[in-house]
Motif scaffolding. Structure first.
Motif, PDB file in Angstrom:
ATOM      1  N   TRP A  71      46.706  66.916  42.530  1.00 33.06           N
ATOM      2  CA  TRP A  71      47.869  67.387  43.072  1.00 33.06           C
ATOM      3  C   TRP A  71      47.976  68.869  43.143  1.00 33.06           C
ATOM      4  O   TRP A  71      46.911  69.467  42.855  1.00 33.06           O
ATOM      5  CB  TRP A  71      49.214  66.929  42.143  1.00 33.06           C
ATOM      6  CG  TRP A  71      49.040  67.566  40.817  1.00 33.06           C
ATOM      7  CD1 TRP A  71      50.016  68.611  40.495  1.00 33.06           C
ATOM      8  CD2 TRP A  71      48.416  67.389  39.551  1.00 33.06           C
ATOM      9  NE1 TRP A  71      49.723  69.105  39.115  1.00 33.06           N
ATOM     10  CE2 TRP A  71      48.995  68.426  38.381  1.00 33.06           C
ATOM     11  CE3 TRP A  71      47.613  66.353  39.200  1.00 33.06           C
ATOM     12  CZ2 TRP A  71      48.371  68.248  37.412  1.00 33.06           C
ATOM     13  CZ3 TRP A  71      46.998  66.305  38.013  1.00 33.06           C
ATOM     14  CH2 TRP A  71      47.411  67.246  37.152  1.00 33.06           C
TER      15      TRP A  71
ATOM     16  N   THR B 166      53.066  68.889  44.847  1.00 32.49           N
ATOM     17  CA  THR B 166      53.167  67.656  45.351  1.00 32.49           C
ATOM     18  C   THR B 166      52.926  66.771  44.637  1.00 32.49           C
ATOM     19  O   THR B 166      52.758  66.836  43.203  1.00 32.49           O
ATOM     20  CB  THR B 166      51.619  67.931  46.268  1.00 32.49           C
ATOM     21  OG1 THR B 166      50.576  67.909  45.534  1.00 32.49           O
ATOM     22  CG2 THR B 166      51.760  68.979  47.245  1.00 32.49           C
ATOM     23  N   PRO B 167      53.130  65.389  44.923  1.00 32.75           N
ATOM     24  CA  PRO B 167      53.056  64.216  44.333  1.00 32.75           C
ATOM     25  C   PRO B 167      51.435  64.061  43.630  1.00 32.75           C
ATOM     26  O   PRO B 167      50.710  64.713  44.190  1.00 32.75           O
ATOM     27  CB  PRO B 167      53.353  63.045  45.127  1.00 32.75           C
ATOM     28  CG  PRO B 167      54.015  63.391  46.341  1.00 32.75           C
ATOM     29  CD  PRO B 167      53.763  64.990  46.177  1.00 32.75           C
TER      30      PRO B 167
ATOM     31  N   LYS C  58      48.314  62.028  43.123  1.00 34.50           N
ATOM     32  CA  LYS C  58      47.782  60.762  43.832  1.00 34.50           C
ATOM     33  C   LYS C  58      46.651  60.642  43.292  1.00 34.50           C
ATOM     34  O   LYS C  58      45.938  61.341  42.927  1.00 34.50           O
ATOM     35  CB  LYS C  58      47.363  61.076  45.528  1.00 34.50           C
ATOM     36  CG  LYS C  58      48.810  61.474  46.142  1.00 34.50           C
ATOM     37  CD  LYS C  58      48.526  61.613  47.641  1.00 34.50           C
ATOM     38  CE  LYS C  58      49.890  61.723  48.249  1.00 34.50           C
ATOM     39  NZ  LYS C  58      49.759  61.817  49.697  1.00 34.50           N
TER      40      LYS C  58
ATOM     41  N   THR D 167      50.561  56.643  43.987  1.00 32.28           N
ATOM     42  CA  THR D 167      51.224  57.849  44.417  1.00 32.28           C
ATOM     43  C   THR D 167      52.250  58.151  43.326  1.00 32.28           C
ATOM     44  O   THR D 167      53.163  57.076  43.259  1.00 32.28           O
ATOM     45  CB  THR D 167      51.768  58.075  45.736  1.00 32.28           C
ATOM     46  OG1 THR D 167      50.912  58.077  46.555  1.00 32.28           O
ATOM     47  CG2 THR D 167      52.587  59.541  45.937  1.00 32.28           C
TER      48      THR D 167
ATOM     49  N   ARG E 159      55.557  60.308  41.521  1.00 31.18           N
ATOM     50  CA  ARG E 159      56.681  61.215  42.211  1.00 31.18           C
ATOM     51  C   ARG E 159      57.263  61.719  40.765  1.00 31.18           C
ATOM     52  O   ARG E 159      57.797  60.889  39.920  1.00 31.18           O
ATOM     53  CB  ARG E 159      57.382  60.795  43.260  1.00 31.18           C
ATOM     54  CG  ARG E 159      56.679  60.496  44.300  1.00 31.18           C
ATOM     55  CD  ARG E 159      57.565  60.090  45.858  1.00 31.18           C
ATOM     56  NE  ARG E 159      56.881  59.455  46.628  1.00 31.18           N
ATOM     57  CZ  ARG E 159      55.856  60.056  47.474  1.00 31.18           C
ATOM     58  NH1 ARG E 159      55.459  61.187  47.222  1.00 31.18           N
ATOM     59  NH2 ARG E 159      55.570  59.177  48.334  1.00 31.18           N
ATOM     60  N   ASP E 160      57.940  62.893  40.676  1.00 30.87           N
ATOM     61  CA  ASP E 160      58.954  63.464  39.928  1.00 30.87           C
ATOM     62  C   ASP E 160      60.192  62.554  39.961  1.00 30.87           C
ATOM     63  O   ASP E 160      60.531  61.974  40.896  1.00 30.87           O
ATOM     64  CB  ASP E 160      59.439  64.859  40.152  1.00 30.87           C
ATOM     65  CG  ASP E 160      58.386  65.750  39.582  1.00 30.87           C
ATOM     66  OD1 ASP E 160      57.879  65.588  38.662  1.00 30.87           O
ATOM     67  OD2 ASP E 160      58.279  66.987  40.040  1.00 30.87           O
TER      68      ASP E 160
ATOM     69  N   HIS F  62      62.738  61.772  43.108  1.00 32.69           N
ATOM     70  CA  HIS F  62      62.100  61.927  44.373  1.00 32.69           C
ATOM     71  C   HIS F  62      61.481  60.437  44.854  1.00 32.69           C
ATOM     72  O   HIS F  62      60.867  60.289  45.982  1.00 32.69           O
ATOM     73  CB  HIS F  62      60.544  62.834  44.287  1.00 32.69           C
ATOM     74  CG  HIS F  62      61.281  64.216  44.138  1.00 32.69           C
ATOM     75  ND1 HIS F  62      61.368  65.077  45.253  1.00 32.69           N
ATOM     76  CD2 HIS F  62      61.429  64.848  43.046  1.00 32.69           C
ATOM     77  CE1 HIS F  62      61.739  66.178  44.921  1.00 32.69           C
ATOM     78  NE2 HIS F  62      61.722  66.361  43.671  1.00 32.69           N
ATOM     79  N   SER F  63      61.759  59.381  44.191  1.00 34.79           N
ATOM     80  CA  SER F  63      61.831  57.846  44.519  1.00 34.79           C
ATOM     81  C   SER F  63      62.778  57.296  43.801  1.00 34.79           C
ATOM     82  O   SER F  63      63.051  57.564  42.887  1.00 34.79           O
ATOM     83  CB  SER F  63      60.167  57.671  44.285  1.00 34.79           C
ATOM     84  OG  SER F  63      59.838  57.512  42.951  1.00 34.79           O
TER      85      SER F  63
ATOM     86  N   SER G  99      61.168  56.537  40.073  1.00 35.30           N
ATOM     87  CA  SER G  99      61.221  57.692  39.033  1.00 35.30           C
ATOM     88  C   SER G  99      62.437  58.116  38.592  1.00 35.30           C
ATOM     89  O   SER G  99      62.577  58.743  37.417  1.00 35.30           O
ATOM     90  CB  SER G  99      60.372  58.825  39.626  1.00 35.30           C
ATOM     91  OG  SER G  99      61.095  59.211  40.886  1.00 35.30           O
TER      92      SER G  99
END
Length: 191
Positions: free
Chosen positions: A44, A60-61, A63, A74, A76-77, A80-81, A84
């Motif tokens: 990241w 960034t995410p 990966k 991937t 994410r914080d 952000h999805s 998550s």
């Protein structure tokens, strides 16, 4: 206040060294869900701002790339999805109809968590991660390959485990040409 914010951002952009940009990465050996020994790269990037400026640190995410596979896991914080946010963690979402959860059932919701990343301090945001991270994977792909014309392509990823994978990462200046994430060789893939 609004003009001060933009003026400050402009001044910061004009000053060199306003933010420090880093690449975070590691390479490690493990098994994929098919039980094959593979190399993995976790990476990241981050932008860290000095304390006197009001910008939040950015990342960034996270990966994870698997040798011989086209699929990147991937993380994410929170916020952000879908998954998550549900987990309030650095999380990777399951793929509906494509992943199997730890209990052996097909993932049926995009909010289902299939993996998390944290560290010994319990980081819940990528910007908080230390140099030793812990990766937990709780799903596996329903199928490790798919047909693309005459060719079979691999979409496997890191094998699920109740015990987290503990990985020591490297932090380097983002544009340092001598220190960057390793490239995965595909020599083993033909075998």
């Amino acid at each position: 206040m609004k003009y001060w914010k933009y003026g400050g951002a402009l001044a910061c952009a004009m000053l060199s060294g306003c933010a420090s940009y880093h690449a975070h990465y590691a390479s490690f050996d493990a098994r994929n869900s098919a039980g094959e020994e593979r190399k993995f790269v976790v990476e990241w990037q981050s932008a860290k701002y000095p304390g006197w400026i009001w910008f939040d640190n950015e990342t960034t995410p996270v990966k994870i790339t698997t040798q011989c596979s086209e699929y990147e896991l991937t993380f994410r914080d929170p916020g952000h999805s879908e998954c998550s946010t549900e987990a309030n963690a650095i999380a990777a979402c399951g793929r509906v109809g494509k992943d199997i959860s730890r209990d052996g059932r097909e993932v049926s919701s995009p909010t289902q968590v299939c993996g998390t990343v944290t560290d010994a301090n319990g980081a819940t945001h990528i910007s908080e991660l230390g140099r030793e991270i812990m990766i937990t994977v709780s799903c596996w792909p329903e199928s490790t390959t798919y047909q693309d014309g005459d060719e079979k392509k691999n979409i496997d990823y890191l094998k699920h485990s109740i015990v987290p994978y503990t990985i020591k990462t490297i932090e380097a200046p983002l544009f340092d040409m001598n220190r960057k994430p390793p490239q995965l060789s595909d020599n083993i893939c033909e075998k």
